[in-house]
Write a protein that holds these residues in place. Sequence first.
Motif, short mmCIF file in Angstrom:
data_model
loop_
_atom_site.label_atom_id
_atom_site.label_comp_id
_atom_site.label_asym_id
_atom_site.label_seq_id
_atom_site.Cartn_x
_atom_site.Cartn_y
_atom_site.Cartn_z
N ASP A 165 -16.52 -51.39 70.29
CA ASP A 165 -15.83 -52.04 71.40
C ASP A 165 -15.47 -53.48 71.05
O ASP A 165 -14.36 -53.95 71.33
CB ASP A 165 -16.71 -52.04 72.65
CG ASP A 165 -16.85 -50.67 73.28
OD1 ASP A 165 -16.23 -49.71 72.78
OD2 ASP A 165 -17.59 -50.56 74.27
N LEU A 166 -16.42 -54.19 70.45
CA LEU A 166 -16.19 -55.60 70.10
C LEU A 166 -15.12 -55.73 69.03
O LEU A 166 -14.27 -56.62 69.08
CB LEU A 166 -17.50 -56.23 69.64
CG LEU A 166 -18.70 -56.04 70.57
CD1 LEU A 166 -19.94 -56.67 69.97
CD2 LEU A 166 -18.41 -56.64 71.94
N VAL A 167 -15.16 -54.85 68.04
CA VAL A 167 -14.16 -54.86 66.98
C VAL A 167 -12.77 -54.62 67.55
O VAL A 167 -11.80 -55.30 67.18
CB VAL A 167 -14.51 -53.81 65.91
CG1 VAL A 167 -13.37 -53.63 64.92
CG2 VAL A 167 -15.79 -54.21 65.17
N GLN A 168 -12.66 -53.66 68.48
CA GLN A 168 -11.37 -53.35 69.09
C GLN A 168 -10.85 -54.55 69.90
O GLN A 168 -9.68 -54.93 69.79
CB GLN A 168 -11.51 -52.13 70.00
CG GLN A 168 -10.32 -51.86 70.91
CD GLN A 168 -9.11 -51.34 70.18
OE1 GLN A 168 -9.26 -50.75 69.11
NE2 GLN A 168 -7.93 -51.55 70.74
N ALA A 169 -11.70 -55.15 70.72
CA ALA A 169 -11.27 -56.25 71.59
C ALA A 169 -10.85 -57.47 70.80
O ALA A 169 -9.90 -58.18 71.19
CB ALA A 169 -12.39 -56.61 72.56
N LEU A 170 -11.52 -57.74 69.69
CA LEU A 170 -11.21 -58.91 68.89
C LEU A 170 -10.14 -58.65 67.84
O LEU A 170 -9.71 -59.56 67.14
CB LEU A 170 -12.48 -59.44 68.20
CG LEU A 170 -13.53 -60.00 69.17
CD1 LEU A 170 -14.83 -60.27 68.44
CD2 LEU A 170 -13.02 -61.27 69.84
N GLY A 171 -9.70 -57.40 67.71
CA GLY A 171 -8.62 -57.09 66.78
C GLY A 171 -9.03 -57.15 65.33
O GLY A 171 -8.20 -57.41 64.46
N TRP A 172 -10.32 -56.91 65.03
CA TRP A 172 -10.81 -56.97 63.66
C TRP A 172 -10.67 -55.60 63.00
O TRP A 172 -10.87 -54.57 63.63
CB TRP A 172 -12.26 -57.42 63.61
CG TRP A 172 -12.45 -58.84 64.07
CD1 TRP A 172 -11.47 -59.78 64.24
CD2 TRP A 172 -13.68 -59.46 64.43
NE1 TRP A 172 -12.02 -60.96 64.67
CE2 TRP A 172 -13.37 -60.80 64.80
CE3 TRP A 172 -14.99 -59.03 64.47
CZ2 TRP A 172 -14.36 -61.70 65.20
CZ3 TRP A 172 -15.97 -59.92 64.88
CH2 TRP A 172 -15.66 -61.24 65.23
N ASP A 173 -10.39 -55.59 61.71
CA ASP A 173 -10.24 -54.35 60.94
C ASP A 173 -11.55 -54.05 60.23
O ASP A 173 -11.72 -54.34 59.05
CB ASP A 173 -9.09 -54.49 59.94
CG ASP A 173 -8.82 -53.20 59.18
OD1 ASP A 173 -9.29 -52.13 59.64
OD2 ASP A 173 -8.15 -53.25 58.14
N LEU A 174 -12.51 -53.49 60.97
CA LEU A 174 -13.82 -53.16 60.43
C LEU A 174 -14.20 -51.74 60.82
O LEU A 174 -13.98 -51.32 61.96
CB LEU A 174 -14.89 -54.13 60.97
CG LEU A 174 -14.86 -55.58 60.50
CD1 LEU A 174 -15.92 -56.38 61.23
CD2 LEU A 174 -15.06 -55.67 59.00
N ASP A 175 -14.76 -51.00 59.87
CA ASP A 175 -15.23 -49.64 60.12
C ASP A 175 -16.72 -49.72 60.42
O ASP A 175 -17.57 -49.59 59.54
CB ASP A 175 -14.96 -48.76 58.90
CG ASP A 175 -15.42 -47.33 59.11
OD1 ASP A 175 -15.75 -46.97 60.26
OD2 ASP A 175 -15.47 -46.57 58.12
N VAL A 176 -17.05 -49.98 61.69
CA VAL A 176 -18.43 -50.16 62.09
C VAL A 176 -18.66 -49.47 63.43
O VAL A 176 -17.77 -49.42 64.28
CB VAL A 176 -18.79 -51.67 62.18
CG1 VAL A 176 -17.93 -52.37 63.22
CG2 VAL A 176 -20.26 -51.87 62.47
N SER A 177 -19.84 -48.90 63.60
CA SER A 177 -20.17 -48.24 64.85
C SER A 177 -21.67 -48.32 65.08
O SER A 177 -22.44 -48.61 64.15
CB SER A 177 -19.71 -46.78 64.84
OG SER A 177 -20.38 -46.06 63.81
N GLY A 178 -22.08 -48.07 66.33
CA GLY A 178 -23.48 -48.11 66.68
C GLY A 178 -23.77 -49.22 67.68
O GLY A 178 -23.04 -50.21 67.75
N PRO A 179 -24.85 -49.08 68.48
CA PRO A 179 -25.21 -50.11 69.45
C PRO A 179 -25.88 -51.30 68.79
O PRO A 179 -26.79 -51.15 67.98
CB PRO A 179 -26.18 -49.38 70.39
CG PRO A 179 -26.78 -48.31 69.54
CD PRO A 179 -25.72 -47.90 68.55
N VAL A 180 -25.42 -52.51 69.12
CA VAL A 180 -25.95 -53.73 68.52
C VAL A 180 -26.44 -54.67 69.60
O VAL A 180 -25.96 -54.67 70.74
CB VAL A 180 -24.90 -54.44 67.63
CG1 VAL A 180 -24.51 -53.56 66.46
CG2 VAL A 180 -23.66 -54.82 68.45
#
Length: 327
Positions: A165-180
Amino acid sequence: RFDWRAEDGVQWIERADLRTATTSVRLAGRIERDRRVAVDVDLASSDLAVADDLGLRVRRALGNADAQPLAVGGAGTFRGRWIGTLSEPVYEGRFRGDDVRYLGVAWGQAEWAGTTSAREVRSHSLVLRKDAAELWLDGRLETGLTGEQDGVDLGVRLREWPAADLVQALGWDLDVSGPVSGRARVEGRRSAPIGEVALTARSARYARLPLRDLELVARLRGELTEVTTGRARVGVGRVGFRGTVDAEGVYDASVDAEDVELSELFPERVPQKRWGGRVSGRVVMQGVPGRPRLDGRLASTRLFLGDEGVGALEALFHADGDGRVAI
């Protein structure tokens, strides 16, 4: 119902009661001759996308032909004021919502106080809850295109929030998942952020690699991200990592591994062609993914290919970034 009058170029909305099947809006206030607005707003909607469209039509009817939607969805209530101008409206007040969607992300329940416009959101207090996850945020976020209108000045605390969710909202190109969980302070622009991030995750994936007990501390330095502390479990083993990566994906990093099970790194391979066994070692990498320059060493007391034992491993390897690796 729409009670309206005009005197000396000033428009008075004495009472406006607008309703659709999903939305009710009450307005009262004035529009000055210079198009400045001071209107009280009381909104309740079971479909905020419809409410957004209704507000868009009202602004256009009052003379703002270039009005743009806020692009928010879900259900909720808003009490506050419409200020700014007809051409650049600003809404300040309090919002409570369910199943809220914004910036392409489903945020769940929201309680917010601040100001918002088509250009930016300023949050004095924002609390988001989705299942067991919580996120607290205050600060400013521009909502335009990445690299153009993408200013950011945010403080964030989060607990078990989905990283994607955070990666999507900030427009970052990262392949990351999981609760942080953790905290962050981000300034500058979304495309070139400055700040610090400290995160933990009981279970996560980065570039499809399963990680447990992740700890990450990083400095955001514009177009460069520096990981100062990184450690995690991969299967029964441990990895430690640190280094930098820039906006073009060029990195300068090192990875230390201890008793990492090889089969955890290649879960997509069929069992008969999957390497197994615990390995330890160190790799120093520079360059871009796929054709890095690297130096490293790996050791294992016993390797397997499928069910077949291959033997012990002691290896030094080197690559110059030409796609070939010398062992």
